[in-house]
Scaffold this active site. Structure first.
Site, PDB file in Angstrom:
ATOM      1  N   ASP A 158       3.279  -4.197  -3.370  1.00  0.00           N
ATOM      2  CA  ASP A 158       3.066  -2.936  -4.091  1.00  0.00           C
ATOM      3  C   ASP A 158       1.695  -2.418  -3.691  1.00  0.00           C
ATOM      4  O   ASP A 158       1.163  -2.808  -2.663  1.00  0.00           O
ATOM      5  CB  ASP A 158       3.205  -3.123  -5.611  1.00  0.00           C
ATOM      6  CG  ASP A 158       3.710  -1.859  -6.304  1.00  0.00           C
ATOM      7  OD1 ASP A 158       3.036  -0.811  -6.186  1.00  0.00           O
ATOM      8  OD2 ASP A 158       4.763  -1.896  -6.958  1.00  0.00           O
ATOM      9  N   HIS A 185       2.250  -0.959  -0.737  1.00  0.00           N
ATOM     10  CA  HIS A 185       2.416   0.490  -0.789  1.00  0.00           C
ATOM     11  C   HIS A 185       1.150   1.250  -0.447  1.00  0.00           C
ATOM     12  O   HIS A 185       1.107   2.464  -0.628  1.00  0.00           O
ATOM     13  CB  HIS A 185       2.908   0.904  -2.184  1.00  0.00           C
ATOM     14  CG  HIS A 185       4.249   0.351  -2.540  1.00  0.00           C
ATOM     15  ND1 HIS A 185       4.793   0.484  -3.807  1.00  0.00           N
ATOM     16  CD2 HIS A 185       5.164  -0.348  -1.803  1.00  0.00           C
ATOM     17  CE1 HIS A 185       5.978  -0.111  -3.834  1.00  0.00           C
ATOM     18  NE2 HIS A 185       6.216  -0.623  -2.636  1.00  0.00           N
TER      19      HIS A 185
END
Length: 362
Positions: A201, A223
């Site tokens: 993430d 991410h």
């Protein structure tokens, strides 16, 4: 905008042993081998060594309310028994606290026991470390492996995290998800220096706060370097953020700013500088104002303004199926941007960009 870098420059119970040569030193220096002993004795110690603690299931290693000036040292291997719960596994607060890791130490969360590929939507998983109210403090040199969910939740003023290693590489194949490295909110003065992160993430996610500096980061998987989502919180202001001299590789995104559709707030005085990306699967640079229920809608709104955004020397490559740059702003809400040496190649050009300042291009 002032560079934040320039601002930075200008025991006592079972399981505890006391190291000392005098009664005064005995009260000052404590070594704990259980979480219960640490919680019971922490207030009486100016130096706390946590030696190979095995934290019981469903229990937080509670180091909240530490006496001002306390030093905390993680030694040996810290582990956590299994239970489906929200955590955190470790929580710490106090003022002028110094946290370090001894040579050879490891904080092993063994997150694969919780991973199911669903992150926050699956079974309950504990967050790793709450640095809430850990003001005028530092965390240096911690080695962390396989967090079940998010790693650091930072809600503190004047805190510096240096040389933190978060290695969740096993989560790539074992179902790690929502394993953010550093989530920052409601904070003034956060410095994150030379982190090494492999996760699934955001490497960095700033939801609110001011005077935030992230430098020298290595971000693998995940991410990317994110601001947002901003909006629909008690604090919806992100101001004076510098993210610089960092690499992002094999990630969904590299540079990202996202705001909530229909919300109000502001994102201002933002600098991304000397960011090098490679192996990006979705977007090299993405700024969008259309998030709702955690997903983009394609319909941007202008209640959260994004102003004084500077991208300089943001370069690298994305995958052929990815999009180099995607900018989706509400009417009049993105302004006063500066772009210099922004070169993202390898992917598709977006035809859906909207309301972007004249200096930017897709």
């Amino acid at each position: 905008m002032h560079s934040f870098a320039s601002l930075l420059r200008y025991g006592l119970a079972a399981g505890a042993t006391l190291a000392s040569a005098s009664p005064i030193e005995a009260r000052d220096s404590c070594t704990f081998t259980t979480a219960a002993a640490a919680k019971a004795g922490k207030a009486k110690c100016s130096t706390i060594t946590l030696d190979s603690i095995k934290v019981p299931a469903g229990t937080t290693l509670d180091l909240t309310g530490l006496t001002s000036g306390t030093k905390v040292i993680f030694e040996g291997t810290t582990t956590f028994d299994y239970e489906d719960w929200a955590g955190p596994l470790i929580s710490m607060s106090g003022k002028d606290i110094t946290v370090t890791g001894a040579s050879g130490h490891l904080i092993n969360c063994d997150g694969s026991r919780w991973w199911d590929g669903k992150g926050t939507s699956g079974k309950k998983k504990p967050k790793f470390f709450y640095a809430h109210g850990l003001d005028s403090s530092s965390i240096t040199g911690l080695n962390i492996k396989n967090t079940p969910l998010m790693a650091f939740s930072v809600e503190s003023d004047d805190i510096t995290l240096t040389d933190i290693t978060i290695n969740n590489a096993d989560g790539d194949s074992l179902g790690g998800h929502n394993t953010d490295a550093f989530d920052v909110g409601n904070s003034v003065g956060v410095n994150i220096i030379k982190p090494w992160v492999h996760n699934q993430d955001d490497c960095l996610a700033i939801n609110s706060g001011e005077n935030i500096w992230f430098t020298g980061g290595t971000c693998i998987g995940g991410h990317g370097l994110s601001i947002g989502s901003v909006g629909d919180r008690s604090n919806n202001v992100v101001k004076n953020v510098t993210i610089e001299h960092s690499t992002v590789s094999n990630s969904e995104n590299a540079v990202r700013i996202k705001t909530i559709s229909g919300a109000t707030g502001s994102v201002s005085e933002i600098t991304y500088s000397n960011i090098v990306m490679s192996g990006i699967s979705d977007y090299g640079v993405v700024i969008q104002q259309d998030y709702e229920d955690g997903k983009p809608t394609g319909k941007p709104t202008n209640g959260v303004t994004i102003t004084d955004v500077k991208l300089e020397s943001v370069t690298g490559t994305v995958d052929s199926k990815a999009t180099d740059i995607y900018l989706l702003c509400g009417s009049g809400s993105c302004s006063d941007w500066t772009w210099d040496d922004v070169k993202v190649t390898g992917g598709k050009k977006s035809s859906a960009c909207k309301n972007l300042p004249s200096v930017a291009s897709c």
